[in-house]
Scaffold this active site. Structure first.
Site, PDB file in Angstrom:
ATOM      1  N   ARG A  14       0.831  -1.209   0.000  1.00  0.00           N
ATOM      2  CA  ARG A  14       0.000   0.000   0.000  1.00  0.00           C
ATOM      3  C   ARG A  14       0.870   1.266   0.000  1.00  0.00           C
ATOM      4  NH1 ARG A  14      -0.425   4.703   2.604  1.00  0.00           N
ATOM      5  NH2 ARG A  14       0.047   3.654   4.565  1.00  0.00           N
ATOM      6  N   ASP A  15       1.536   1.558   1.103  1.00  0.00           N
ATOM      7  CA  ASP A  15       2.301   2.806   1.178  1.00  0.00           C
ATOM      8  C   ASP A  15       3.426   2.795   0.155  1.00  0.00           C
ATOM      9  OD1 ASP A  15       2.962   5.291   2.080  1.00  0.00           O
ATOM     10  OD2 ASP A  15       3.595   4.678   4.082  1.00  0.00           O
ATOM     11  N   HIS A 205       5.826   4.415  12.418  1.00  0.00           N
ATOM     12  CA  HIS A 205       5.725   4.348  10.947  1.00  0.00           C
ATOM     13  C   HIS A 205       6.704   5.390  10.412  1.00  0.00           C
ATOM     14  CE1 HIS A 205       3.196   3.969   7.142  1.00  0.00           C
ATOM     15  NE2 HIS A 205       3.800   5.126   6.924  1.00  0.00           N
ATOM     16  N   HIS A 207       9.351   6.768   7.769  1.00  0.00           N
ATOM     17  CA  HIS A 207       9.929   6.727   6.424  1.00  0.00           C
ATOM     18  C   HIS A 207      11.437   6.973   6.527  1.00  0.00           C
ATOM     19  CE1 HIS A 207       6.218   6.782   3.763  1.00  0.00           C
ATOM     20  NE2 HIS A 207       5.720   6.800   4.988  1.00  0.00           N
ATOM     21  N   CYS A 238       9.181   9.303  -2.163  1.00  0.00           N
ATOM     22  CA  CYS A 238       8.659  10.383  -1.336  1.00  0.00           C
ATOM     23  C   CYS A 238       8.139  11.450  -2.284  1.00  0.00           C
ATOM     24  CB  CYS A 238       9.751  10.942  -0.429  1.00  0.00           C
ATOM     25  SG  CYS A 238       9.156  12.291   0.589  1.00  0.00           S
ATOM     26  N   ASN A 247       9.664   4.120   2.368  1.00  0.00           N
ATOM     27  CA  ASN A 247       9.535   3.622   3.738  1.00  0.00           C
ATOM     28  C   ASN A 247      10.800   2.865   4.129  1.00  0.00           C
ATOM     29  OD1 ASN A 247       6.607   3.652   2.630  1.00  0.00           O
ATOM     30  ND2 ASN A 247       6.363   3.466   4.821  1.00  0.00           N
TER      31      ASN A 247
HETATM   32  P1  HMG Z   1     -12.707  14.836  -1.938  1.00  0.00           P
HETATM   33  O1  HMG Z   1     -12.519  15.288  -3.351  1.00  0.00           O
HETATM   34  O2  HMG Z   1     -12.749  15.883  -0.875  1.00  0.00           O
HETATM   35  O3  HMG Z   1     -13.982  13.887  -1.756  1.00  0.00           O
HETATM   36  O4  HMG Z   1     -11.591  13.792  -1.598  1.00  0.00           O
HETATM   37  P2  HMG Z   1     -15.433  13.904  -2.267  1.00  0.00           P
HETATM   38  O5  HMG Z   1     -16.225  13.161  -1.261  1.00  0.00           O
HETATM   39  O6  HMG Z   1     -15.854  15.305  -2.646  1.00  0.00           O
HETATM   40  O7  HMG Z   1     -15.372  13.010  -3.612  1.00  0.00           O
HETATM   41  C1  HMG Z   1     -14.716  13.437  -4.790  1.00  0.00           C
HETATM   42  C2  HMG Z   1     -14.659  12.269  -5.778  1.00  0.00           C
HETATM   43  O8  HMG Z   1     -13.929  11.177  -5.222  1.00  0.00           O
HETATM   44  C3  HMG Z   1     -16.038  11.701  -6.113  1.00  0.00           C
HETATM   45  O9  HMG Z   1     -15.953  11.168  -7.430  1.00  0.00           O
HETATM   46  C4  HMG Z   1     -16.177  10.543  -5.157  1.00  0.00           C
HETATM   47  O10 HMG Z   1     -17.036   9.541  -5.599  1.00  0.00           O
HETATM   48  C5  HMG Z   1     -14.762  10.013  -5.122  1.00  0.00           C
HETATM   49  P3  HMG Z   1     -16.432  12.001  -8.702  1.00  0.00           P
HETATM   50  O11 HMG Z   1     -17.876  12.331  -8.412  1.00  0.00           O
HETATM   51  O12 HMG Z   1     -15.564  13.232  -8.777  1.00  0.00           O
HETATM   52  O13 HMG Z   1     -16.237  11.050  -9.827  1.00  0.00           O
HETATM   53  N1  HMG Z   1     -14.435   9.331  -3.862  1.00  0.00           N
HETATM   54  C6  HMG Z   1     -13.971   8.089  -3.763  1.00  0.00           C
HETATM   55  N2  HMG Z   1     -13.675   7.163  -4.697  1.00  0.00           N
HETATM   56  C7  HMG Z   1     -13.212   5.971  -4.258  1.00  0.00           C
HETATM   57  N3  HMG Z   1     -13.012   5.684  -2.956  1.00  0.00           N
HETATM   58  C8  HMG Z   1     -13.300   6.589  -2.006  1.00  0.00           C
HETATM   59  C9  HMG Z   1     -13.803   7.836  -2.405  1.00  0.00           C
HETATM   60  N4  HMG Z   1     -14.165   8.932  -1.715  1.00  0.00           N
HETATM   61  C10 HMG Z   1     -14.566   9.842  -2.607  1.00  0.00           C
HETATM   62  N5  HMG Z   1     -13.096   6.296  -0.717  1.00  0.00           N
HETATM   63  C11 HMG Z   1     -10.669  11.923  -0.423  1.00  0.00           C
HETATM   64  C12 HMG Z   1     -11.470  13.200  -0.336  1.00  0.00           C
HETATM   65  C13 HMG Z   1     -10.250  11.512   0.951  1.00  0.00           C
HETATM   66  C14 HMG Z   1     -11.511  10.851  -1.095  1.00  0.00           C
HETATM   67  C15 HMG Z   1      -9.433  12.237  -1.333  1.00  0.00           C
HETATM   68  O14 HMG Z   1      -8.786  13.345  -0.808  1.00  0.00           O
HETATM   69  C16 HMG Z   1      -8.479  11.076  -1.380  1.00  0.00           C
HETATM   70  O15 HMG Z   1      -8.754  10.040  -1.976  1.00  0.00           O
HETATM   71  N6  HMG Z   1      -7.302  11.217  -0.723  1.00  0.00           N
HETATM   72  C17 HMG Z   1      -6.397  10.104  -0.630  1.00  0.00           C
HETATM   73  C18 HMG Z   1      -5.039  10.578  -0.392  1.00  0.00           C
HETATM   74  C19 HMG Z   1      -4.147   9.381  -0.176  1.00  0.00           C
HETATM   75  O16 HMG Z   1      -4.487   8.244  -0.469  1.00  0.00           O
HETATM   76  N7  HMG Z   1      -2.957   9.649   0.358  1.00  0.00           N
HETATM   77  C20 HMG Z   1      -2.018   8.617   0.606  1.00  0.00           C
HETATM   78  C21 HMG Z   1      -2.386   7.781   1.800  1.00  0.00           C
HETATM   79  S1  HMG Z   1      -1.996   8.560   3.360  1.00  0.00           S
HETATM   80  C22 HMG Z   1      -0.343   8.183   3.603  1.00  0.00           C
HETATM   81  O17 HMG Z   1       0.280   7.619   2.746  1.00  0.00           O
HETATM   82  C23 HMG Z   1       0.272   8.485   4.938  1.00  0.00           C
HETATM   83  C24 HMG Z   1       0.475   7.222   5.782  1.00  0.00           C
HETATM   84  O18 HMG Z   1       1.294   6.283   5.121  1.00  0.00           O
HETATM   85  C25 HMG Z   1       1.114   7.594   7.129  1.00  0.00           C
HETATM   86  C26 HMG Z   1       2.371   8.453   6.977  1.00  0.00           C
HETATM   87  O19 HMG Z   1       3.302   8.062   6.283  1.00  0.00           O
HETATM   88  O20 HMG Z   1       2.352   9.518   7.586  1.00  0.00           O
HETATM   89  C27 HMG Z   1      -0.868   6.537   6.085  1.00  0.00           C
HETATM   90 MG    MG Z   2       3.491   6.349   5.110  1.00  0.00          MG
END
Ligand code: HMG
Ligand code: MG
Length: 296
Positions: A14-15, A205, A207, A238, A247
């Site tokens: 995933r990450d 966690h 990186h 990154c 990571n």
């Molecule tokens: P948004 O644009 O504010 O959400 O995004 P929305 O509710 O207005 O929806 C916009 C569009 O996204 C719509 O589609 C929804 O259907 C769709 P459209 O009508 O435009 O075709 N949608 C989805 N589709 C599939 N699955 C869903 C979903 N939700 C809405 N769950 C949202 C908000 C959170 C969805 C967006 O900002 C997003 O997907 N962000 C993800 C960012 C991400 O994945 N980042 C990486 C992971 S975090 C990380 O890596 C850190 C971590 O490892 C820890 C660390 O290292 O610190 C965990």
């Molecule tokens: Mg991470």
């Protein structure tokens, strides 16, 4: 205080893969299955986020549905909102994770809302997951620094961690998202958070962007924390520092823990094999120094 066993939470599929060039669904399935054979018990295999934001994770449902599950292994998925949770439940995730941040700017850029709004969005996710009997993990990003705001107050890390824990997260994973921490401040941060969340409910966690992850973990192990997130082959780059490493590599972590006499239940050679295979699929060499040493 140093634990004699560590539970490794493998985030490579995933990450790692969310920050790499796309690989096939079959490559992901093969990776998850190989990790299970190597003895990894906790595997984050999917992320139900917007495919427009993270196209690499768009096939998460197919991955979860098609892995040959191994007894005793937990397959988990990121779920930022109710839509993500429903998709994860449908695909058979054993547990899910909500992900917040200790930095307002990061929260806004990562999940398109403030910290407070994210907590509001997580509440129904938690409620529905509890009703479905699915454990929820909580991530807090930017615990040792933010790509937009720089230093982050430890008190803010502790505050957000406590909120997620009190909401019902069974474990809080402390993310040094951009790998800027060093041992003394990493340890200080964990000590401060453990005033609010029991240390046995915390995970690290870290990186490895600046090459500090192992040193930081070693410093934090002395606080009693015994869950560590890492990514096979050091998968993942990154997005905030082009060309930087991702990571911490699970192989490097297991090698260090073996040397300390800390049990993980993981077979290092099978793990390195899993990492080398996915690296080949990505057309690059493994990001694990240990894997390079033992496979060369
Ligand atoms: P948004 O644009 O504010 O959400 O995004 P929305 O509710 O207005 O929806 C916009 C569009 O996204 C719509 O589609 C929804 O259907 C769709 P459209 O009508 O435009 O075709 N949608 C989805 N589709 C599939 N699955 C869903 C979903 N939700 C809405 N769950 C949202 C908000 C959170 C969805 C967006 O900002 C997003 O997907 N962000 C993800 C960012 C991400 O994945 N980042 C990486 C992971 S975090 C990380 O890596 C850190 C971590 O490892 C820890 C660390 O290292 O610190 C965990
Ligand atoms: Mg991470």
């Amino acid at each position: 205080m140093t634990p004699n066993k560590v539970s490794i939470f493998e985030v490579g599929a995933r990450d790692g893969l969310q920050n790499e060039l796309p690989v096939t669904t079959q490559d992901k399935i093969a990776l998850v299955e190989a990790l299970g054979r190597a003895g990894v018990k906790r595997i984050e295999a999917a992320s139900f986020v917007s495919p427009k934001w993270v196209p690499q994770m768009a096939d998460s449902g197919d991955v979860l549905r098609n892995i040959s599950r191994q007894d005793g292994v937990t397959y988990s998925a990121l779920t930022p909102n109710l839509k993500g949770l429903e998709l994860a439940l449908d695909a058979g995730a054993d547990e899910v994770a909500i992900f917040g941040a200790a930095s307002q700017s990061f929260s806004q850029r990562n999940i398109n809302c403030s910290i407070e709004e994210s907590i509001e969005r997580f509440a129904p996710v938690m409620e529905r997951a509890i009703a479905a009997n699915i454990p929820v993990r909580g991530y807090v990003s930017c615990v040792l620094g933010c790509p937009y705001e720089g230093d982050i107050a430890i008190s803010e890390v502790a505050r957000v961690s406590e909120i997620l824990y009190k909401m019902g997260c069974y474990e809080i994973s402390l993310g040094d998202t951009i790998g800027v921490g060093t041992p003394a401040n990493a340890r200080r941060m964990v000590e401060a958070v453990s005033q609010k969340v029991p240390v046995d409910k915390l995970a690290l966690h870290f990186h490895d962007t600046y090459g500090q992850a192992l040193a930081n973990i070693l410093a934090c192990l002395e606080t009693g924390v015994s869950v560590i997130d890492s990514s096979v082959a050091g998968l993942g780059g990154c997005p905030y520092a082009k060309g930087a490493s991702g990571n911490l590599a699970t192989e490097d972590l297991v090698y260090m823990l073996n040397g300390l006499g800390i049990e993980t239940g993981i077979d290092l050679h099978l793990l390195a094999k899993a990492g080398n295979t996915i690296s080949q699929a990505l057309g690059k060499s493994t990001g694990s120094k240990v894997a390079r040493a033992i496979s060369g």
